[in-house]
Design an enzyme around this catalytic site. Structure first.
Site, short mmCIF file in Angstrom:
data_model
loop_
_atom_site.label_atom_id
_atom_site.label_comp_id
_atom_site.label_asym_id
_atom_site.label_seq_id
_atom_site.Cartn_x
_atom_site.Cartn_y
_atom_site.Cartn_z
CE LYS A 229 20.73 43.19 5.40
NZ LYS A 229 20.57 42.05 6.34
NE ARG B 263 16.55 40.30 1.13
CZ ARG B 263 16.53 41.12 2.16
NH1 ARG B 263 16.94 42.35 2.05
NH2 ARG B 263 16.14 40.70 3.30
NE ARG C 68 14.96 42.65 13.78
CZ ARG C 68 15.33 42.51 12.51
NH1 ARG C 68 16.32 43.22 12.02
NH2 ARG C 68 14.70 41.65 11.74
NE ARG D 214 11.68 42.72 10.32
CZ ARG D 214 12.76 42.80 9.53
NH1 ARG D 214 13.57 43.84 9.64
NH2 ARG D 214 13.02 41.84 8.67
NE ARG E 143 14.03 37.58 7.87
CZ ARG E 143 14.12 38.18 9.05
NH1 ARG E 143 13.37 37.79 10.06
NH2 ARG E 143 14.96 39.17 9.22
#
Ligand code: AP5
Ligand code: MG
Ligand code: ZN
Length: 221
Positions: free
Chosen positions: A14, A89, A128, A161, A172
Site C-alpha cells: 500500500k 481499517r 522491509r 520497523r 497484524r
C-alpha cells in the site's frame, strides 16, 4: 477523482504504491501508520498512546484514529483528492469517513484492493527496511538498496520497523482478517472495489492500479 481508499493486508504494498500513485495523480498520500509514527518520533501524547497498540500489532482505538485522519484530510492540500493508505481499517472508521465526506460534499471514488498471499506478506515484512530521513521503502530481497543500510534517494540511514518481527506480523495479519477484511464487502456493496494482483513487479502493480483508479467515474454524485 476524490478519495482513493487503498485496501490490502500488511505488506501488500500500500505504502509503496500510494507514493507512486500520489506522483501520478498529483494528490497527497495520507497514511495513518505514518501519521502515528511521525507523532511517535516527536514524542507526542498521541504517538506514545499509539505505540503500545502498534508494538503488539493491534489497532489504535477508532476515536483517536478517526480524529487524527479527519483533521489531516481537512488541510487545503487535500482539496483535489487524497490517497488514503491504512485508513479506514474498521467498519466504524469507514462509516465515520463516509459521514465526514458526505457532510463536506465529497466521497470515496474507488477502493483498490491489493491482493497478496499470507506467506509472501510475512517474507516481505521481515525483509522491509525504511529510510529514517525520507521514508523511502526498500526490501532486502525484492528491492534492495544499492549500498546496504543506506537510502539510495537521500543517503539516509535505513531501519527496521519495530512491528516487522514475525510474532507481531502474525498478529497484524490476524487483526487484518478480523477487523479490516470486512471492508472488502463494505466497498464491494458500494461498487467501489477493484481488485489488483499485488504479486506482480512494483511497476506492473502500479500500472494496474492506475488503470483501476481511472476506470471509475470519480465524481461525487
Ligand atoms: P501501517 O503502517 O498502516 O502498516 P500495515 O497496514 O501493517 O501495512 P504496512 O505498512 O506494513 O504494509 P504496506 O502495504 O504499506 O506495504 P509496503 O508498501 O511497505 O500500520 C501500522 C500500525 O499502525 C497498525 O498495526 C496499527 O497499530 C496502527 N494503525 C495504522 N492505521 C490504523 C488505523 N486506521 N486504525 C487503527 N490503527 C492503525 O511494502 C512492504 C514490503 O514489500 C516492502 O519491503 C516493499 O519494498 C515490498 N514490496 C512492495 N511491493 C512489492 C512487490 N510488488 N513485489 C515485491 N516486494 C514488494
Ligand atoms: Mg505502509
Ligand atoms: Zn531516504
Amino acid at each position: 477523482m476524490d478519495f482513493v481508499v487503498l485496501l490490502g493486508p500488511p505488506g501488500a504494498g500500500k505504502g509503496t504504491q500510494a507514493k507512486l500513485l500520489a506522483q501520478e495523480l498529483g494528490i497527497p498520500h495520507v497514511s495513518s501508520g505514518d501519521l502515528f509514527r511521525d507523532n511517535l518520533a516527536r514524542k507526542t501524547e498521541l504517538g506514545l498512546l499509539a505505540k503500545s497498540f502498534m508494538d503488539r500489532g493491534d489497532l489504535v482505538p477508532d476515536d483517536v484514529t478517526v480524529r487524527m485522519v479527519i483533521d489531516r484530510i481537512g488541510h487545503p492540500d487535500c482539496e483535489a483528492g487524497v490517497i488514503l493508505d491504512g485508513f479506514p481499517r474498521t467498519l466504524g472508521q469507514a462509516v465515520a469517513l463516509d459521514d465526514a465526506l458526505v457532510a463536506a460534499g465529497r466521497c470515496v471514488s474507488v477502493a483498490p484492493l491489493i491482493q497478496v498471499p499470507d506467506d509472501v506478506l510475512m517474507d516481505r515484512l521481515t525483509a522491509r527496511r525504511i529510510c529514517r530521513q525520507c521514508g523511502a521503502v526498500f526490501n532486502l530481497v525484492s528491492n534492495p538498496p544499492e549500498v546496504p543500510g543506506v537510502c539510495g534517494e537521500c543517503q539516509g540511514e535505513l531501519y527496521q520497523r519495530d512491528d516487522d518481527n514475525s510474532e507481531t506480523v502474525r498478529n497484524r495479519l490476524y487483526t487484518y482478517y478480523r477487523d479490516t477484511a470486512p471492508l472488502i464487502g463494505y466497498y464491494f456493496a458500494r461498487k467501489l472495489l477493484v481488485e489488483v494482483d499485488g504479486q506482480q513487479s512494483i511497476d506492473d502493480v502500479q500500472t494496474a492500479l492506475v488503470a483501476a483508479v481511472r476506470s471509475m467515474p470519480g465524481d461525487c454524485q
